[in-house]
Design an enzyme around this catalytic site. Sequence first.
Site, mmCIF file in Angstrom:
data_model
loop_
_atom_site.group_PDB
_atom_site.id
_atom_site.type_symbol
_atom_site.label_atom_id
_atom_site.label_comp_id
_atom_site.label_asym_id
_atom_site.label_seq_id
_atom_site.Cartn_x
_atom_site.Cartn_y
_atom_site.Cartn_z
ATOM 1 N N ASP A 124 12.840 -7.887 9.068
ATOM 2 C CA ASP A 124 13.319 -6.512 9.170
ATOM 3 C C ASP A 124 13.799 -6.329 10.609
ATOM 4 O O ASP A 124 13.010 -6.068 11.508
ATOM 5 C CB ASP A 124 12.177 -5.554 8.817
ATOM 6 C CG ASP A 124 12.559 -4.086 9.016
ATOM 7 O OD1 ASP A 124 13.662 -3.830 9.530
ATOM 8 O OD2 ASP A 124 11.747 -3.216 8.656
ATOM 9 N N TYR A 165 5.757 -1.595 10.749
ATOM 10 C CA TYR A 165 6.480 -0.418 10.256
ATOM 11 C C TYR A 165 7.776 -0.902 9.627
ATOM 12 O O TYR A 165 8.557 -1.620 10.271
ATOM 13 C CB TYR A 165 6.794 0.573 11.376
ATOM 14 C CG TYR A 165 7.631 1.725 10.867
ATOM 15 C CD1 TYR A 165 7.039 2.806 10.224
ATOM 16 C CD2 TYR A 165 9.020 1.702 10.985
ATOM 17 C CE1 TYR A 165 7.802 3.847 9.717
ATOM 18 C CE2 TYR A 165 9.795 2.741 10.478
ATOM 19 C CZ TYR A 165 9.181 3.809 9.849
ATOM 20 O OH TYR A 165 9.945 4.823 9.342
ATOM 21 N N LYS A 217 19.937 0.933 11.831
ATOM 22 C CA LYS A 217 19.967 1.602 13.131
ATOM 23 C C LYS A 217 21.242 1.312 13.937
ATOM 24 O O LYS A 217 22.265 1.902 13.662
ATOM 25 C CB LYS A 217 18.691 1.288 13.913
ATOM 26 C CG LYS A 217 17.465 1.970 13.295
ATOM 27 C CD LYS A 217 16.267 2.043 14.240
ATOM 28 C CE LYS A 217 15.219 3.013 13.717
ATOM 29 N NZ LYS A 217 14.101 2.443 13.006
ATOM 30 N N TYR A 222 7.964 13.816 10.809
ATOM 31 C CA TYR A 222 6.710 13.470 11.496
ATOM 32 C C TYR A 222 6.166 14.637 12.313
ATOM 33 O O TYR A 222 5.809 14.466 13.477
ATOM 34 C CB TYR A 222 6.924 12.299 12.456
ATOM 35 C CG TYR A 222 7.467 11.039 11.849
ATOM 36 C CD1 TYR A 222 6.841 10.429 10.769
ATOM 37 C CD2 TYR A 222 8.597 10.425 12.385
ATOM 38 C CE1 TYR A 222 7.336 9.252 10.229
ATOM 39 C CE2 TYR A 222 9.092 9.245 11.849
ATOM 40 C CZ TYR A 222 8.462 8.674 10.766
ATOM 41 O OH TYR A 222 8.953 7.515 10.255
#
Length: 401
Positions: A223, A133, A250, A6
């Site tokens: 998610d 996202y 994560k 990014y």
Amino acid sequence: MIWRPYAQMKTMAPPYMITGGHGVYLETPEKDLIDSISSWWCVIHGYQHPEMVEAIRSQAEKLTHAILAGTSNEPAVKLSEKLTEWLPGGLKYHFYSDSGSTGVEVALKMALQYSVNRGERDRRMMLSLKDAYHGDTFGAMEVGGSPDYRRLLNHRSMRLNVEHIPTTIPALEEAFYRLHGQLNSFIVEPLLQGAGGLKFYDIEFLRRARQLCDEFGVLLIFDEVATGMGRTGYRYVSDEVAPDILVLGKALTGGCIGHSVTAANEKVFMAFYGDDPELAFMHGPTFGGNPMACAAALKSIELFERDDYMSKIRKIEEIERRELKGFAAPKVRDVRVLGPTAVIEFEDRKDVLGYRQFAYDHGVHTRPLGNCIYTMPPYIISESELTHVLDTMKEYAETVR
Ligand SMILES: *Cc1c(COP(=O)(O)O)cnc(C)c1O
């Protein structure tokens, strides 16, 4: 040269070197920094937690990796056994991948093939949220709704089989009533939309989504790559509203090794189960079920339970609410807290540009997101460390004119 995530390589601020870590601290050659964002929310036990390191080290001495097709390894088996008991809602079939994005791809592919296997070939559409996202791979990008992460799709004006809706019940109902025969699934980041702007929404929205999914035979996918393991103040939002497919990543491995789990319930699994090889799920990441990653996940869950992380999370929330109560500054548009996640939203993206350096000067590592500065700290953070992070956020906000 490293091509950075990014980043506009030409104009980005030079990255600082991390030489080590301990507790909530990242070590740089110049000084130690409190990591206020847990390396994108995953390092929940802090850096170099001795038990996490030992779990990985001792597994590495036995077996670092082996293919999961046609073979098994002990940590992978134990992790699935543990997840069967640890996850709510009968999510007892566990597909392993190496990253959150891949875990989302697996969920989407699983959901689409679920309809195909059941002979419902018209159900090809996915519903997802505005500002969602779900990762950076193509399928995940398609269900994503945040323009920042789907620039390429917008440029190519690809035809998408995805519709994005805001997080309001009327919009949800309207979409279901209009599209239900074509709808395959509804994918959401439950309660907390992370990378798309740290937006919170009401749990009633999810309860209504569950009802509509049941009524119209649509799969509900959560998610929880970001929200799992306490980031919303719930252990999993899935404890409150049961999805058909759940994606974890994560914090699952305590942020030590990339890994994800796509967990499915009996209804989904049974659509693939039978004598016909065509029904099988054809997917298999090379590093899925990696023994070191699974050993890390097992230890991460063990620490979470044994050290009563939910009470640490409640304490963090309490401190954040106390410290941010009534806070206002000229360019601040909103201040919000959900579980251990605290956000100061500014009027404009340019308002957050100075925060990284300001925080660095105050011994805090961070990365603003959109027009927000925020903290999602490691759960082992002390009260004084957390207060320091919040003071840094507030002091910065006061400097923005
Ligand atoms: C980070 C994230 C992903 C992607 O995970 P990676 O491991 O970076 O591929 C997917 N969904 C959500 C909600 C995330 O926050």
